[in-house]
Design a protein around this motif. Structure first.
Motif, PDB file in Angstrom:
ATOM      1  N   LYS A  15       0.831  -1.206   0.000  1.00 34.70           N
ATOM      2  CA  LYS A  15       0.000   0.000   0.000  1.00 34.70           C
ATOM      3  C   LYS A  15       0.864   1.253   0.000  1.00 34.70           C
ATOM      4  O   LYS A  15       0.571   2.222  -0.694  1.00 34.70           O
TER       5      LYS A  15
ATOM      6  N   ARG B 181      -8.613  -1.073   4.929  1.00 33.95           N
ATOM      7  CA  ARG B 181      -7.275  -1.508   5.285  1.00 33.95           C
ATOM      8  C   ARG B 181      -6.536  -2.057   4.081  1.00 33.95           C
ATOM      9  O   ARG B 181      -5.322  -2.211   4.114  1.00 33.95           O
TER      10      ARG B 181
ATOM     11  N   GLU C 190      -3.451   4.552   1.568  1.00 36.79           N
ATOM     12  CA  GLU C 190      -4.021   5.751   2.179  1.00 36.79           C
ATOM     13  C   GLU C 190      -4.063   6.894   1.163  1.00 36.79           C
ATOM     14  O   GLU C 190      -5.001   7.694   1.155  1.00 36.79           O
TER      15      GLU C 190
ATOM     16  N   THR D 133      -7.185   6.514  -0.968  1.00 34.75           N
ATOM     17  CA  THR D 133      -8.361   6.901  -0.190  1.00 34.75           C
ATOM     18  C   THR D 133      -8.485   8.412  -0.135  1.00 34.75           C
ATOM     19  O   THR D 133      -9.570   8.976  -0.322  1.00 34.75           O
ATOM     20  N   LEU D 134      -7.357   9.047   0.084  1.00 40.41           N
ATOM     21  CA  LEU D 134      -7.329  10.502   0.178  1.00 40.41           C
ATOM     22  C   LEU D 134      -7.794  11.151  -1.129  1.00 40.41           C
ATOM     23  O   LEU D 134      -8.618  12.070  -1.127  1.00 40.41           O
TER      24      LEU D 134
ATOM     25  N   LEU E 187      -8.260  10.291   6.524  1.00 41.94           N
ATOM     26  CA  LEU E 187      -7.440   9.663   7.559  1.00 41.94           C
ATOM     27  C   LEU E 187      -8.320   9.120   8.684  1.00 41.94           C
ATOM     28  O   LEU E 187      -8.009   8.096   9.286  1.00 41.94           O
TER      29      LEU E 187
ATOM     30  N   VAL F 258      -9.612   5.749   7.601  1.00 37.48           N
ATOM     31  CA  VAL F 258      -8.553   4.745   7.695  1.00 37.48           C
ATOM     32  C   VAL F 258      -8.301   4.383   9.161  1.00 37.48           C
ATOM     33  O   VAL F 258      -8.214   3.201   9.523  1.00 37.48           O
TER      34      VAL F 258
ATOM     35  N   ASP G 238       1.048   9.393   8.449  1.00 37.76           N
ATOM     36  CA  ASP G 238       0.192   9.446   7.258  1.00 37.76           C
ATOM     37  C   ASP G 238      -0.230  10.867   6.899  1.00 37.76           C
ATOM     38  O   ASP G 238      -0.592  11.135   5.756  1.00 37.76           O
TER      39      ASP G 238
END
Lengths: 247, 263, 241
Positions: free
Chosen positions: A165, C66, C70, C73-74, C111, C114, C175
């Motif tokens: 990831k 998960r 990240e 997702t952002l 965030l 997440v 993150d």
């Protein structure tokens, strides 16, 4: 949405190839690096232990993105020196810079995971090995390492997923991994669905890996499974997510 | 559509509103967006403020239109999506007017003309910039720009690298990671001639002025429905060109006239 | 000693901008924490005690988030939610104003989701480690479900979940650097801007790394103290080990 996928599927799949390749090579190299360092880290000699503690703490206490920028753009500032050392060809290529960063980063996490595994090896087994007159090397080869890796196995799997990831950040140093391809396609089309396709691709990769790792784990622990057969399998406790930077 | 359902959805949107910070659409301030990483057109000064040609032109236009303006910095990648998402009202960020962008937004009259150019390091031996000659070479450009489109379309056999900012391309050309880059003419002239770090490099080859990529010049982008705003901007632009304000700002930054590309 | 000039405060150096950026980074992490903790707890409760479809939903939420980078997702939240909200608003009333999804809010949302996905696993593990007999005792005393949770379960949950949540907090701090990619003026982005202006990438990125490291070490130390305090009533060798 399908039309977009048809048009760009080749690019996205090429990106997935790069993501998987980077992750696999970095994880393997990090594994090779982590083993000796973890053993030294567990040894009694404080002089060797401290640099490793510092290394682990630094790489676990800073963002991967910052590490990547430090290695990639930072090395550009020392071109003359690196050329003299004959290392510039390595740092010139964003691929190698990403690989180096990931190997160091993942090694730091793997050292901590292995350290936990090494500590959890039942001492009686090591004593049995000593009693049998095994050399230090053979103790490690036949008793300590197989045990330690089996104990650390789930955590190592988690670490590799985090690496997979995390590798999405290479898109900011011009590599076209899944994320890089996605951003490029988005800037051409402004079509949000490309992000959803990327999400599907990442989920496929991570779930395939989780499945594979479970199979391997079952294979590694089959002797225990036989013994524990009567007890029903309970839901797994929370996975320990790797973090933590304590010196 | 069922009125109740609509109201319900609206309520939920408003429930999120304090989170997102609702602002009134009408009047008040006109929000201009720029990138902030494209000197001398738009960049950050050492005290962290936005400055540059685009910004001063924007301020002059606002004065002329007698509206209050605020500045927003936005990454280049997302500069059109966020305009459509109504994060701001005008993009003034040295954006070429192209057909592809016209499908998403509408443009003001051009406020600069420009062309693209190759840039190489001073010790470079490259002199042929045809796709055949550059096969296998590493060429950089900022992503999501006309330069990037040009490279991706015309140089399929080269290793094309796209960066998030022009600064990053410059950094990698200077450090020798790139054999060449394609950039916007004026900022490249400025970079190679005026800055210390740009002294590493020089312009090379013929200027690239293929209208397919360079279009009619550089304009301000607004949402398609904001036709009135576009008209206002055009009038204000004509006015500051007529009264010399434009020329004064132009001369502060460049030795060439940006509307004609003449010295 | 020219690097000191680069890092000095005031108009000539970048020290004050970097410090401001650090402030934004910390503010972002602190704003995300409550969202991530509460949402995670709710998801864990659903996964453990919800009806069958709710359980599946909770599991899907946690597994999906998960499994995604990240950064992705952002981007999805930043570009997608902003457009979606505005489309919704205009669909109801074309004359309506607009909602602005600032990079900060987008960062908190992404965030936070997440963090919630990971923390739901931590909460779930802690909940399962609780002695079920205590809940039964509460029920036998005629306490309501909510009271049982508040008085009996939550205090123990906090203690059991603290180490896992501490790890997640450190991850969250790191993150936040990703949000620099969507134009939030955090520490990472300020360094990028400084590099653009000064062409000293090594210096600034090293300083940024050291700043994150320092913050993480400090948090680790504080978390260690909190854990010791939370476990002060525990017999060693038990849950405190």
């Amino acid at each position: 949405m399908m039309e977009l996928m048809m048009r760009f599927s080749g690019q996205l799949l090429a990106g997935a190839g790069l993501t998987l390749q980077l992750t696999a090579i970095a994880a393997l190299l990090a594994c090779a690096l982590a083993l000796p360092l973890a053993i030294v880290r567990c040894s009694e000699r404080g002089l060797l232990r401290w640099p490793i503690r510092l290394f682990v703490s630094f790489f676990r206490g800073t963002p991967l993105l910052a590490q990547l920028f430090l290695v990639y753009y930072g090395s550009g500032q020392f071109r003359a020196e690196l050329s003299q050392l004959g290392l510039w060809w390595f740092f010139r290529d964003p691929y190698y810079c990403a690989l180096l960063t990931f190997v160091l980063n993942s090694a730091a996490y793997q050292i901590e995971i292995l350290r936990g595994g090494l500590r959890a090896v039942p001492y009686g087994q090591i004593e049995a090995g000593v009693a049998m007159g095994l050399s230090r090397f053979n103790q490690y080869r036949t008793i300590i390492l197989p045990n330690a890796y089996r104990i650390a196995f789930p955590a190592l799997g988690n670490e590799i997923i985090l690496l997979l990831k995390g590798s999405a950040v290479v898109s900011v140093i011009t590599l076209f991994d899944v994320m890089g391809q996605t951003r490029r396609i988005f800037s051409q089309t402004f079509d949000l669905s490309v992000y959803l396709w990327a999400a599907v691709l990442y989920l496929l990769m991570t779930s395939a890996f989780v499945w594979l790792w479970r199979r391997l784990e079952l294979c590694l622990t089959r002797h225990q499974r036989l013994r524990q057969a009567p007890t029903p399998v309970t839901a797994p406790a929370a996975k320990r997510v790797s973090a933590g930077v304590s010196l | 559509m069922n009125k109740t359902l609509r109201s319900l959805l609206l309520c939920s949107a408003f429930a999120l509103a304090p989170l997102a910070g609702v602002q009134a659409a009408e009047g008040k301030t006109l929000r201009l967006a720029t990138e902030g990483a494209y000197p001398p057109f738009n960049y950050y000064t050492a005290d962290g403020k936005l400055a540059g040609f685009d910004i001063e032109i924007g301020q002059a236009l606002c004065e002329r239109m007698q509206v209050k303006c605020s500045l927003v910095a936005q990454d280049w990648d997302g500069i059109i999506p966020a305009l459509l998402g109504r994060k701001y009202d005008v993009v003034i960020a040295s954006m070429f007017i192209t057909e592809e962008r016209r499908q998403m937004v509408s443009f003001s009259d051009p406020y600069q003309k420009s062309a693209m150019t190759f840039v190489v390091t001073k010790d470079s031996t490259l002199n042929d910039f045809s796709p055949q000659a550059l096969a296998g070479k590493t060429i950089g450009a900022q992503g999501a720009t006309t330069q990037a489109d040009y490279l991706m379309a015309m140089f399929p056999d080269s290793d094309v690298r796209l960066y998030p900012t022009q600064d990053a391309v410059n950094l990698d050309l200077a450090s020798g990671r790139l054999d060449a880059q394609v950039g916007d003419m004026i900022p490249m002239l400025d970079w190679t001639q005026k800055s210390t770090d740009g002294s590493c490099c020089r312009l090379a080859g013929e200027p690239i002025s293929d209208p397919k990529y360079v279009g009619e010049g550089v304009g301000m982008a607004v949402r398609k429905e904001d036709e009135a705003l576009r008209q206002q901007l055009n009038q204000a632009l004509a006015a500051i060109i007529a009264d010399g304000t434009y020329q004064a700002i132009n001369d502060k930054f460049f030795s060439v006239n940006l509307l004609t590309l003449e010295q | 000693m020219d690097w000191l000039t680069y890092l000095s405060f005031g108009d000539a150096g970048w020290g004050d901008e970097l410090l401001q950026g650090l402030g934004v980074t910390l503010a972002l992490a602190l704003a995300t924490l409550p969202l991530g903790l509460l949402l995670g707890l709710a998801v864990a409760a659903l996964a453990l005690f919800g009806a069958r479809p709710a359980r599946a939903l909770a599991l899907a939420f946690s597994t999906t988030l998960r499994g995604l980078p990240e950064l992705l997702t952002l981007f999805i939240i930043y570009h997608g939610v902003g457009m979606g909200l505005n489309a919704l608003l205009r669909w109801y009333n074309p004359e309506a104003g607009y909602l602005e999804l600032s990079p900060f809010i987008a960062g908190v949302l992404a965030l936070g989701l997440v963090f919630a996905a990971y923390s739901s696993e931590v909460w779930r593990g802690a909940w399962q480690a609780l002695d079920g007999g205590q809940r039964e005792a509460g029920e036998a005393m005629g306490l309501r479900r909510l009271t049982i949770f508040r008085v009996i379960e939550l205090p123990q949950l906090l203690r059991l979940a603290l180490p896992g949540l501490g790890n997640l907090w450190i991850n969250l701090l790191k993150d936040t650097a990703l949000v620099s990619v969507i134009a939030l003026s955090d520490l990472m982005r300020m360094a990028n801007i400084a590099v653009g202006a000064t062409k000293k990438p090594f210096l600034f990125f090293l300083v940024v790394c050291l700043a994150y490291w320092l913050v993480c070490l400090l948090c680790e130390y504080l978390l260690g103290r909190m854990e010791r305090r939370a476990n002060r009533g525990q017999r060693m060798g038990g849950a405190a080990a």
